[in-house]
Scaffold this motif. Structure first.
Motif, short mmCIF file in Angstrom:
data_model
loop_
_atom_site.label_atom_id
_atom_site.label_comp_id
_atom_site.label_asym_id
_atom_site.label_seq_id
_atom_site.Cartn_x
_atom_site.Cartn_y
_atom_site.Cartn_z
N ILE A 242 98.37 -36.42 51.16
CA ILE A 242 97.16 -37.67 50.94
C ILE A 242 97.87 -39.05 50.39
O ILE A 242 97.31 -39.85 51.00
N ILE A 243 98.93 -38.98 49.84
CA ILE A 243 99.62 -40.11 49.77
C ILE A 243 100.13 -40.70 50.82
O ILE A 243 99.96 -42.00 51.19
N GLY A 244 100.81 -39.82 51.88
CA GLY A 244 101.03 -40.24 53.19
C GLY A 244 99.88 -40.95 54.11
O GLY A 244 100.27 -42.14 54.71
N SER A 245 98.66 -40.51 53.92
CA SER A 245 97.68 -40.84 54.72
C SER A 245 97.18 -42.19 54.03
O SER A 245 96.92 -43.10 54.81
N TYR A 246 97.11 -42.23 52.70
CA TYR A 246 96.73 -43.44 52.40
C TYR A 246 97.63 -44.63 52.54
O TYR A 246 97.21 -45.83 52.73
N LEU A 247 98.76 -44.31 52.59
CA LEU A 247 99.79 -45.46 52.91
C LEU A 247 99.60 -45.80 54.54
O LEU A 247 99.83 -47.09 54.79
N SER A 248 99.21 -44.94 55.30
CA SER A 248 99.18 -45.13 56.68
C SER A 248 97.97 -46.24 56.64
O SER A 248 97.77 -47.02 57.64
#
Length: 278
Positions: A242-248
């Motif tokens: 989730i955090i990785g996708s939101y950062l992307s």
């Protein structure tokens, strides 16, 4: 011969001043400003949708942190297992704050492109008039700078945003779609927010009825707390994704809003500057 060239230059400056003044008056019908504003508005919509999902997850994790669980082993007490969610909650809250800032900036650009173009048109018209009436070198130098700034506001900025619109899809569209799909899949696996309704018991009166009501209320509270913890647990399990996708997604929004238009504006300025020198 020189006098004829001077008249032609004066006519050209008058024509540019008239066109710029007209562009300033009818800025709400400027097609460049409309296209650039539409691009900024599209970024604002994506940012708004992302911000809503972030704040929803933030609210869920904040609620889970407040759920208390009672225990009695020798001594009785309550503890809050959801407090371990605080680092994830803080990270999502910071991402949401940044996305909100991007949403504000893109929304401002969507609204301000027309007025900014009007200001730029007025600056170009003023620069042309100063060049017509000013024969002193300092005045002419200031008029040229004023005209260049007006051209950047009227033409350079909207053209760079329109070019960004053409390039943003091929460059970052697949990344945005992929990570939005990851988030949608994870959120879809989170248990529903509404607890299953309990069957209503027959209404009781008197002391027994009051005890049963309190007991039923306690069951509802426990069920709701367990469901919130289950939802939060599902998010924690996929926290890295989730955090990785939101950062992307955040990186894509920053690229579309700031970096890509700035690169195009800088490249355009270098090309024009080199052409003028030549």
């Amino acid at each position: 011969m020189a006098e004829g060239r001077g008249r032609v230059s004066a006519l050209i400056l008058l024509l540019i001043a008239a066109l710029s003044f007209g562009a300033a008056i009818f800025h709400d019908k400027n097609p460049l400003a409309e296209e650039a504003g539409a691009y900024a508005e599209s970024i604002a919509k994506v940012s708004a949708a992302t911000y809503v999902t972030l704040r929803t997850l933030n609210a869920l994790l904040s609620t889970a942190q407040e759920v208390e669980v009672g225990a009695s082993v020798g001594v009785s007490g309550n503890f809050q297992p959801g407090k371990i969610l605080e680092p994830i909650d803080d990270t999502i809250e910071r991402i949401a704050a940044t996305v909100f800032s991007i949403m504000l900036v893109s929304g401002l650009l969507a609204v301000a492109m027309g007025p900014v173009g009007a200001v730029g048109g007025a600056m170009i018209a003023a620069a042309c008039l100063l060049l017509l009436i000013g024969r002193q070198s300092p005045l002419r130098s200031g008029a040229r700078k004023l005209g260049v700034m007006g051209a950047i506001l009227t033409l350079g900025l909207p053209i760079c945003l329109i070019a960004s619109d053409w390039l943003a899809g091929p460059l970052t569209g697949s990344v945005l779609i992929r990570h939005q799909a990851v988030i949608d899949d994870i959120v879809a696996e989170v248990p529903g927010a509404d607890p299953a309704p309990l069957e209503s018991a027959p209404e009781q009166t008197g002391i027994l009825g009051g005890v049963l009501d309190r007991f039923s209320t306690g069951l509802d509270y426990v069920a709701s707390g367990q469901q919130v913890l289950a939802q939060a647990g599902s998010i924690v399990t996929n926290a890295d994704k989730i955090i990785g996708s939101y950062l992307s997604i955040l990186a894509v929004l920053l690229f579309r809003t700031f970096l890509l238009p700035a690169l195009l504006l800088a490249a355009g300025w270098l090309i024009v500057k080199g052409y003028i020198r030549d």
